[in-house]
Write an enzyme that holds these catalytic residues in place. Structure first.
Site, PDB file in Angstrom:
ATOM      1  N   ASN A   9       0.864  -1.191   0.000  1.00  0.00           N
ATOM      2  CA  ASN A   9       0.000   0.000   0.000  1.00  0.00           C
ATOM      3  C   ASN A   9       0.895   1.234   0.000  1.00  0.00           C
ATOM      4  OD1 ASN A   9      -1.841   2.004   0.434  1.00  0.00           O
ATOM      5  ND2 ASN A   9      -2.430   1.352   2.496  1.00  0.00           N
ATOM      6  N   TRP A  10       0.974   1.852  -1.172  1.00  0.00           N
ATOM      7  CA  TRP A  10       1.868   3.016  -1.297  1.00  0.00           C
ATOM      8  C   TRP A  10       1.326   4.243  -0.573  1.00  0.00           C
ATOM      9  CZ3 TRP A  10       3.067   2.917  -7.291  1.00  0.00           C
ATOM     10  CH2 TRP A  10       3.889   1.815  -7.557  1.00  0.00           C
ATOM     11  N   LYS A  11       0.050   4.225  -0.225  1.00  0.00           N
ATOM     12  CA  LYS A  11      -0.585   5.406   0.372  1.00  0.00           C
ATOM     13  C   LYS A  11      -0.369   6.618  -0.556  1.00  0.00           C
ATOM     14  CE  LYS A  11      -0.138   3.199   4.809  1.00  0.00           C
ATOM     15  NZ  LYS A  11      -0.029   3.274   6.250  1.00  0.00           N
ATOM     16  N   HIS A  95      -9.442   1.379   5.202  1.00  0.00           N
ATOM     17  CA  HIS A  95      -8.139   1.550   5.859  1.00  0.00           C
ATOM     18  C   HIS A  95      -8.315   2.501   7.049  1.00  0.00           C
ATOM     19  CE1 HIS A  95      -3.997   2.594   6.645  1.00  0.00           C
ATOM     20  NE2 HIS A  95      -3.654   1.510   5.969  1.00  0.00           N
ATOM     21  N   GLU A  97      -6.632   4.865   8.067  1.00  0.00           N
ATOM     22  CA  GLU A  97      -6.395   6.282   7.749  1.00  0.00           C
ATOM     23  C   GLU A  97      -7.639   6.894   7.112  1.00  0.00           C
ATOM     24  OE1 GLU A  97      -2.806   5.517   5.579  1.00  0.00           O
ATOM     25  OE2 GLU A  97      -1.845   4.939   7.464  1.00  0.00           O
ATOM     26  N   GLU A 167      -5.069  -4.799  10.759  1.00  0.00           N
ATOM     27  CA  GLU A 167      -4.011  -3.804  10.950  1.00  0.00           C
ATOM     28  C   GLU A 167      -4.216  -3.070  12.272  1.00  0.00           C
ATOM     29  OE1 GLU A 167      -2.255  -2.624   6.795  1.00  0.00           O
ATOM     30  OE2 GLU A 167      -3.710  -1.164   7.450  1.00  0.00           O
ATOM     31  N   GLY A 173       3.087   2.224  10.688  1.00  0.00           N
ATOM     32  CA  GLY A 173       4.068   3.286  10.491  1.00  0.00           C
ATOM     33  C   GLY A 173       4.855   3.645  11.733  1.00  0.00           C
ATOM     34  N   SER A 213       3.840  -2.227  10.195  1.00  0.00           N
ATOM     35  CA  SER A 213       5.305  -2.314  10.293  1.00  0.00           C
ATOM     36  C   SER A 213       5.858  -3.672   9.851  1.00  0.00           C
ATOM     37  CB  SER A 213       5.768  -1.966  11.713  1.00  0.00           C
ATOM     38  OG  SER A 213       5.423  -0.620  12.014  1.00  0.00           O
ATOM     39  N   GLY A 234       2.920  -1.007   4.214  1.00  0.00           N
ATOM     40  CA  GLY A 234       3.060   0.387   3.808  1.00  0.00           C
ATOM     41  C   GLY A 234       4.511   0.716   3.489  1.00  0.00           C
ATOM     42  N   GLY A 235       5.213   1.284   4.476  1.00  0.00           N
ATOM     43  CA  GLY A 235       6.571   1.790   4.272  1.00  0.00           C
ATOM     44  C   GLY A 235       7.513   0.838   3.550  1.00  0.00           C
TER      45      GLY A 235
END
Ligand code: G3P
Length: 251
Positions: A9-11, A95, A97, A167, A173, A213, A234-235
């Site tokens: 997930n590049w966000k 998600h 966010e 999640e 993150g 993470s 993500g990251g």
């Protein structure tokens, strides 16, 4: 036997040239394996280019959100019809966010999940608790509620095809991963909830990812757990090499 689904997930990251370079770097290296499915979840504006590049390869392309309506006066929104027309196969829904910053609710997540199936898209439905909820021992009841509401109205076959991503918000993150045992305990609970609202066979089939993470250094231990069938990352999914290592760990 469930496969591992590894989704990056590049966000809200990368510009077009970086998105294209990423896919060019990974496209030939994503393994053709029955054990793993690799997905990039990209911002809307990159989807046409990435879908074109991914055609005929083992890489799937997902959107990070969508509206549940097919069309109409919803300025700034993107519909499931538009995603399907582009050749997008998956869509991330609910998600944390989006729940936190964009007023996504269990009800809209359910409307979007139903709409995804109506238009031939596979939903990746996110659930998970805050740190306060975990400390108050509310994790299990919260994810149970989120899962039941998300899949309401779906057939057992559709639930079996839904990807559920657990999640924990406190692990996103932050560099703090849930221990693989704790993550598995929640994923196992989610599978039991699916069994309760559908059938044992459906619960056996449903893919449950862990996210928060995840990185090459911890992915193998997470994937080795009985009820974790992949990762939403993500990251660590932003760099091609790291994404490929995650995918290879799932193969
Ligand atoms: O959707 C993936 C995500 O929220 C986890 O992010 O950066 O902790 O891997 P990250």
């Amino acid at each position: 036997m469930r496969k591992n689904v590894i989704a990056g997930n590049w966000k809200m990251n990368k510009v077009l040239s970086e998105a294209n370079e990423f896919v060019d770097a990974v496209i030939e290296k994503v393994p053709n394996s029955d054990n793993v499915e690799a997905i990039v979840c990209a911002p809307f504006v990159y989807l046409p280019s990435l879908v074109e590049k991914a055609k005929g390869t083992n890489l799937k392309v997902a959107a990070q959100n969508m509206h549940f309506e097919e069309n109409g006066a919803y300025t700034g929104e993107v519909s499931p019809v538009m995603l399907k027309d582009l050749g997008v196969t998956h869509v991330v829904l609910g998600h944390s966010e989006r729940r936190e910053y964009f007023a996504e609710t269990d009800e809209t997540v359910n409307q979007k999940t139903v709409a995804a199936f109506k238009h031939g898209l596979t939903p990746i439905v996110c659930v998970g608790e805050t740190l306060e909820q975990r400390e108050a021992n509310e994790t299990m009841s919260l994810v149970e509620d989120q899962v039941k509401k998300a899949v309401a109205g779906l057939s057992n076959e559709q639930v079996a095809e839904t990807i559920i991503a657990y999640e924990p918000i406190w692990a996103i993150g932050t560099g703090k991963t849930a221990s693989s045992e704790d993550a598995n305990e929640v994923c196992k609970h989610i599978r039991n909830v699916v069994k309760e609202v559908t059938s044992a066979d459906t619960a056996d089939k449903v893919i449950i990812q862990y996210g928060g993470s995840v990185k090459p250094a911890n992915v193998e231990e997470l994937l080795a757990q009985s009820d974790i069938d992949g990762a939403l990352v993500g990251g660590a999914s932003l760099e091609a090499d790291s994404f490929l290592q995650l995918v290879e760990a799932g193969a």
